[in-house]
Scaffold this motif. Structure first.
Motif, PDB file in Angstrom:
ATOM      1  N   MET A   1      12.737  15.980 -23.403  1.00  0.00           N
ATOM      2  CA  MET A   1      12.100  15.190 -22.359  1.00  0.00           C
ATOM      3  C   MET A   1      11.256  14.083 -22.991  1.00  0.00           C
ATOM      4  N   ASP A   2      11.468  12.859 -22.530  1.00  0.00           N
ATOM      5  CA  ASP A   2      10.699  11.712 -23.010  1.00  0.00           C
ATOM      6  C   ASP A   2       9.352  11.706 -22.304  1.00  0.00           C
ATOM      7  N   THR A   3       8.261  11.921 -23.052  1.00  0.00           N
ATOM      8  CA  THR A   3       6.931  12.013 -22.447  1.00  0.00           C
ATOM      9  C   THR A   3       6.119  10.729 -22.611  1.00  0.00           C
ATOM     10  N   THR A   4       6.732   9.678 -23.086  1.00  0.00           N
ATOM     11  CA  THR A   4       5.994   8.436 -23.310  1.00  0.00           C
ATOM     12  C   THR A   4       5.735   7.704 -21.993  1.00  0.00           C
ATOM     13  N   GLN A   5       4.619   6.964 -21.976  1.00  0.00           N
ATOM     14  CA  GLN A   5       4.334   6.121 -20.816  1.00  0.00           C
ATOM     15  C   GLN A   5       5.275   4.922 -20.826  1.00  0.00           C
ATOM     16  N   LYS A   6       5.621   4.450 -19.650  1.00  0.00           N
ATOM     17  CA  LYS A   6       6.599   3.380 -19.504  1.00  0.00           C
ATOM     18  C   LYS A   6       5.921   2.096 -19.013  1.00  0.00           C
ATOM     19  N   PRO A   7       6.543   0.944 -19.254  1.00  0.00           N
ATOM     20  CA  PRO A   7       6.018  -0.310 -18.686  1.00  0.00           C
ATOM     21  C   PRO A   7       6.306  -0.375 -17.187  1.00  0.00           C
ATOM     22  N   ALA A   8       5.686  -1.327 -16.534  1.00  0.00           N
ATOM     23  CA  ALA A   8       5.934  -1.525 -15.105  1.00  0.00           C
ATOM     24  C   ALA A   8       7.338  -2.078 -14.900  1.00  0.00           C
ATOM     25  N   ALA A  14       7.048  -7.466  -8.915  1.00  0.00           N
ATOM     26  CA  ALA A  14       7.233  -8.325  -7.746  1.00  0.00           C
ATOM     27  C   ALA A  14       6.208  -8.019  -6.664  1.00  0.00           C
ATOM     28  N   ALA A  15       5.909  -6.737  -6.469  1.00  0.00           N
ATOM     29  CA  ALA A  15       4.914  -6.365  -5.464  1.00  0.00           C
ATOM     30  C   ALA A  15       3.526  -6.877  -5.854  1.00  0.00           C
ATOM     31  N   HIS A  16       3.179  -6.797  -7.131  1.00  0.00           N
ATOM     32  CA  HIS A  16       1.883  -7.298  -7.593  1.00  0.00           C
ATOM     33  C   HIS A  16       1.778  -8.808  -7.375  1.00  0.00           C
ATOM     34  N   GLU A  17       2.846  -9.521  -7.660  1.00  0.00           N
ATOM     35  CA  GLU A  17       2.827 -10.975  -7.490  1.00  0.00           C
ATOM     36  C   GLU A  17       2.654 -11.351  -6.022  1.00  0.00           C
ATOM     37  N   ALA A  18       3.352 -10.646  -5.156  1.00  0.00           N
ATOM     38  CA  ALA A  18       3.234 -10.936  -3.716  1.00  0.00           C
ATOM     39  C   ALA A  18       1.829 -10.627  -3.212  1.00  0.00           C
ATOM     40  N   LEU A  19       1.245  -9.518  -3.670  1.00  0.00           N
ATOM     41  CA  LEU A  19      -0.101  -9.164  -3.237  1.00  0.00           C
ATOM     42  C   LEU A  19      -1.115 -10.207  -3.707  1.00  0.00           C
ATOM     43  N   SER A  20      -1.001 -10.634  -4.951  1.00  0.00           N
ATOM     44  CA  SER A  20      -1.938 -11.625  -5.477  1.00  0.00           C
ATOM     45  C   SER A  20      -1.918 -12.904  -4.672  1.00  0.00           C
ATOM     46  N   PRO A  74      -3.350  -5.726  -8.985  1.00  0.00           N
ATOM     47  CA  PRO A  74      -4.366  -6.756  -9.246  1.00  0.00           C
ATOM     48  C   PRO A  74      -5.605  -6.633  -8.379  1.00  0.00           C
ATOM     49  N   SER A  75      -5.473  -6.118  -7.173  1.00  0.00           N
ATOM     50  CA  SER A  75      -6.632  -5.929  -6.306  1.00  0.00           C
ATOM     51  C   SER A  75      -7.511  -4.786  -6.818  1.00  0.00           C
ATOM     52  N   GLU A 475       4.447   7.553 -12.191  1.00  0.00           N
ATOM     53  CA  GLU A 475       3.771   6.533 -12.989  1.00  0.00           C
ATOM     54  C   GLU A 475       3.896   5.153 -12.334  1.00  0.00           C
ATOM     55  N   GLN A 476       5.086   4.816 -11.890  1.00  0.00           N
ATOM     56  CA  GLN A 476       5.273   3.516 -11.239  1.00  0.00           C
ATOM     57  C   GLN A 476       4.509   3.433  -9.923  1.00  0.00           C
ATOM     58  N   LEU A 477       4.503   4.523  -9.171  1.00  0.00           N
ATOM     59  CA  LEU A 477       3.717   4.536  -7.934  1.00  0.00           C
ATOM     60  C   LEU A 477       2.232   4.349  -8.247  1.00  0.00           C
ATOM     61  N   GLY A 478       1.776   4.956  -9.345  1.00  0.00           N
ATOM     62  CA  GLY A 478       0.396   4.749  -9.757  1.00  0.00           C
ATOM     63  C   GLY A 478       0.123   3.311 -10.142  1.00  0.00           C
ATOM     64  N   TYR A 479       1.033   2.699 -10.882  1.00  0.00           N
ATOM     65  CA  TYR A 479       0.857   1.305 -11.269  1.00  0.00           C
ATOM     66  C   TYR A 479       0.751   0.400 -10.037  1.00  0.00           C
ATOM     67  N   GLY A 480       1.471   0.761  -8.994  1.00  0.00           N
ATOM     68  CA  GLY A 480       1.504  -0.100  -7.809  1.00  0.00           C
ATOM     69  C   GLY A 480       0.369   0.116  -6.838  1.00  0.00           C
ATOM     70  N   ALA A 481      -0.373   1.204  -6.982  1.00  0.00           N
ATOM     71  CA  ALA A 481      -1.355   1.586  -5.962  1.00  0.00           C
ATOM     72  C   ALA A 481      -2.595   0.692  -6.006  1.00  0.00           C
ATOM     73  N   GLU A 482      -2.990   0.178  -4.847  1.00  0.00           N
ATOM     74  CA  GLU A 482      -4.264  -0.519  -4.724  1.00  0.00           C
ATOM     75  C   GLU A 482      -5.408   0.488  -4.668  1.00  0.00           C
ATOM     76  N   ASN A 483      -5.107   1.674  -4.202  1.00  0.00           N
ATOM     77  CA  ASN A 483      -6.116   2.719  -4.057  1.00  0.00           C
ATOM     78  C   ASN A 483      -6.348   3.416  -5.400  1.00  0.00           C
ATOM     79  N   GLY A 484      -7.619   3.459  -5.838  1.00  0.00           N
ATOM     80  CA  GLY A 484      -7.926   4.053  -7.132  1.00  0.00           C
ATOM     81  C   GLY A 484      -7.607   5.526  -7.211  1.00  0.00           C
ATOM     82  N   THR A 485      -7.855   6.272  -6.128  1.00  0.00           N
ATOM     83  CA  THR A 485      -7.596   7.712  -6.174  1.00  0.00           C
ATOM     84  C   THR A 485      -6.100   8.009  -6.079  1.00  0.00           C
ATOM     85  N   TRP A 486      -5.350   7.167  -5.367  1.00  0.00           N
ATOM     86  CA  TRP A 486      -3.897   7.336  -5.365  1.00  0.00           C
ATOM     87  C   TRP A 486      -3.355   7.114  -6.774  1.00  0.00           C
ATOM     88  N   ARG A 487      -3.839   6.065  -7.440  1.00  0.00           N
ATOM     89  CA  ARG A 487      -3.385   5.814  -8.805  1.00  0.00           C
ATOM     90  C   ARG A 487      -3.676   7.025  -9.681  1.00  0.00           C
TER      91      ARG A 487
END
Length: 630
Positions: A1-8, A14-20, A74-75, A475-487
């Motif tokens: 199992m690959d346990t390394t963290q992944k990039p976004a 795209a979601a981050h760019e639209a939100l910004s 970004p928020s 991990e990707q859902l965490g990267y995308g979350a605006e909510n700190g506790t969701w992340r």
């Protein structure tokens, strides 16, 4: 199992760019307010306990500079940059705050002889460090009063870091709190404390590394300190809106706000400096109607009503509003508008949820359909950095309608493991589900991938491909979350799938908290530990005679239920324990060992074996229970 963290991935970028593009990222007012009145900071901003263990490290957030990296919403990055600011700040002449030394703020109000401390953080160590920072810049003033604005641990736990036992014994320092404070403060931390603390580890990201791919903050503050939690019972209870008190020459007018952000909560108005402490009912976030660590569902309707009342009571005499999280808002017009927008936020979520549920929509459907009005969307402090529109709407639905949505298909579902086996059977087996999930992952349908792979992991927890892809998905859902506790929750789930469980980093159940339990609360705390099936056929009675109060409590264990009463009894108990009230917690720790009981000041009449039989009926709570695996 690959346990390394992944990039976004591309969909997250795209979601981050639209939100910004949709947000006023150039608005600097919050940064100006958060830096206003700065007097100094700890260097390093690290707090250790007596043994040298680090209980707070604000310097670990030094990476929060510049633009948001691809792996952080970004928020949320903007909010975390603000909440990581640390130091002593002047709110208005005579009122000061230390921010960035715990999840919450501690405030100091200068009186004639010393200072009144408002909300002394979570831990003794961080509270003492904050007091030291204040004194370094404002002089060595004695503490002449303490105010708890409400019954959550981040607003009272560090109290013994700012007051001495001698001060308390001699009555030199009044402890002011809303009516019902001690009951709610200890019951929340004891009855469901083990489960809440385990889930709080997810909510606050306690085991996560700090950094752009890890924990960046919770929205309300950076995280929780991990020092020693204490509580001192109030000596002055506030029970009525409009009640006035003077402590150390400081006049205060109180507004009761029970069952808002906390079961016991209050606002404090300081007429002379024209300042309002809004406790935790008006902060620079959308707060929780139901926190994801678990709690009783809060009432957004009365919450909004209290903010209207605060404007009516204090709005005409207001130069600044400050709270026990985040930074103040200055100027009457801005302060009143801040309170009004916060009011509108909670009222809108409440009212619109009721409107839609009365049209037949379920909580999940309302959460997808509801949109905030433009003025609230444009207000940074209305964003869901700590609470969220999604889970708050579901909480409002739950408050009124309960867990059942009315659809009979959802009335008696299989539990997760049994349902998972059946889903996999229908879907062609675990490998087939994982193959299909890879395509959905690439397409950015992360919520669906999490749902289907959760079934695979619960049916076959050792399926490495499913665990790996589910961890990547979280991990990707965490990267995308605006909510700190969701992340934090998503990244904690990914961490445990990759590395195993991290347990409960800190427990709110300390000897100091246990010592504040009433006898009735202690007996109730024992009752929820009874393993019912193990003692269906057990029947015993035990009297506890409290020698210093003269009260006698009868405990009865029968049918797997432990009940208690202080009413007079006309039948003898199997055994009687004689002890002072302070020795009650020792009943659960001393066991049936005569020497241990005697050492705790407990004597026994009758069948001493009854104590062992009672204790044998109890289960120990599990602070390491699984969350993302069965």
């Amino acid at each position: 199992m690959d346990t390394t963290q992944k990039p976004a991935t591309a969909p997250i970028l795209a979601a981050h760019e639209a939100l910004s593009k949709s947000l006023p990222m150039g608005d600097e007012q919050d940064f100006a307010d958060a830096r206003r009145g700065f007097l100094g900071a700890l260097d390093p901003a690290v707090v250790k306990d007596a043994a040298g263990r680090v209980v707070w490290d604000n310097d670990s957030y030094a990476f929060l500079t510049g633009d948001a990296p691809a792996t952080v919403n970004p928020s949320l990055w903007r909010q975390s940059t603000l909440t990581a600011l640390h130091g002593l700040f002047e709110v208005t002449p005579g009122i000061y705050q230390v921010r960035g030394l715990d999840l919450s703020n501690v405030s100091f109000v200068e009186g004639e002889r010393g200072i009144i401390v408002i909300d002394p953080l979570i831990s003794v160590e961080t509270a003492a460090a904050a007091l030291g920072l204040y004194r370094r810049h404002r002089g060595d003033r004695p503490v002449t009063g303490v105010i708890y604005t409400h019954s959550h641990a981040d607003h009272f736990g560090g109290v013994r870091g700012v007051v001495s036992q001698d001060d308390l014994d001699n009555g030199r320092v009044p402890i002011v709190a809303p009516e019902g404070f001690i009951e709610h403060a200890v019951s929340e931390n004891v009855f469901a404390g083990t489960a809440m603390a385990r889930r709080a580890g997810y909510m606050y990201g306690a085991a996560l590394p700090r950094g752009p791919r890890g924990q960046v903050g919770t929205g309300l503050g950076q995280t929780t300190s991990t020092g020693y939690l204490t509580v001192v019972p109030p000596t002055l209870s506030i029970s009525t809106t409009g009640q006035e008190e003077v402590v150390d020459g400081v006049r205060m007018v109180f507004q009761m706000t029970p069952d808002s952000e906390a079961p016991a909560e209050m606002h404090v108005h300081f007429p002379e400096p024209h300042a309002l402490c809004a406790a935790e009912n008006a902060t620079h976030v959308l707060h929780n109607i139901l926190t994801i660590r678990g709690a009783l569902v809060r009432d957004p309707h009365v919450w909004a009503g209290y903010l209207t009342e605060a404007i009516d009571l204090f709005g005409a005499d207001l130069d600044v509003v400050f709270a026990s999280h985040h930074w103040p808002t200055w100027g009457r017009e801005r302060a009143v508008e801040f309170l009004a927008l916060q009011r509108d936020l909670y009222a809108y979520l409440h009212d619109q949820t009721l409107r839609m549920l009365n049209r037949g929509m379920t909580g999940a459907e309302i959460a997808e359909a509801i949109e905030l009005p433009p003025a609230l969307h444009a207000a940074w402090h209305a964003h869901g950095y700590y609470g969220s529109v999604s889970h708050n709407v579901k909480a409002v639905y739950q408050r009124y309608m309960g867990w059942y949505d009315g659809n009979p298909a959802h009335l008696w579902p299989h539990p997760p493991v049994e349902a998972a086996h059946r889903y996999l059977d229908y879907m062609g087996g675990a490998d087939a589900v994982v193959d299909k999930a890879r395509a959905s992952y690439a397409a950015g349908d992360l919520r669906w991938v999490a749902e289907v792979l959760d079934h695979v992991v619960f049916a076959q927890p050792e399926h490495e491909a499913a665990r790996e892809l589910l961890a990547d998905t979280y991990e990707q859902l965490g990267y995308g979350a605006e909510n700190g506790t969701w992340r934090c929750a998503y990244l904690s789930g990914a961490h445990e799938l990759r590395h195993g469980g991290f347990g409960t980093p800190a427990s709110p159940i300390t000897p100091d908290v246990l010592a504040q339990l009433t006898p009735e609360q202690l007996f109730d705390a024992l009752a929820v530990r009874v393993n019912g099936p193990r003692c269906w056929h057990e029947h015993l009675t035990l009297d506890l005679h409290l020698t210093d109060t003269g009260v006698r409590h009868r405990l009865v264990l029968r049918n797997g239920v432990l009940t208690h009463t202080a009413a007079a009894q006309n039948t003898p108990a199997d055994a009687v324990l004689h002890m002072p009230a302070a020795a009650l917690p020792a009943v659960a720790t001393a066991g049936a060992d005569p020497d241990a009981l005697a050492g705790a000041g407990i004597t026994v009449d009758g069948d001493q074996g009854v104590i062992g039989r009672l204790l044998a009926s109890l289960d120990a709570p599990d602070p390491d229970f699984a969350i993302v695996t069965p």
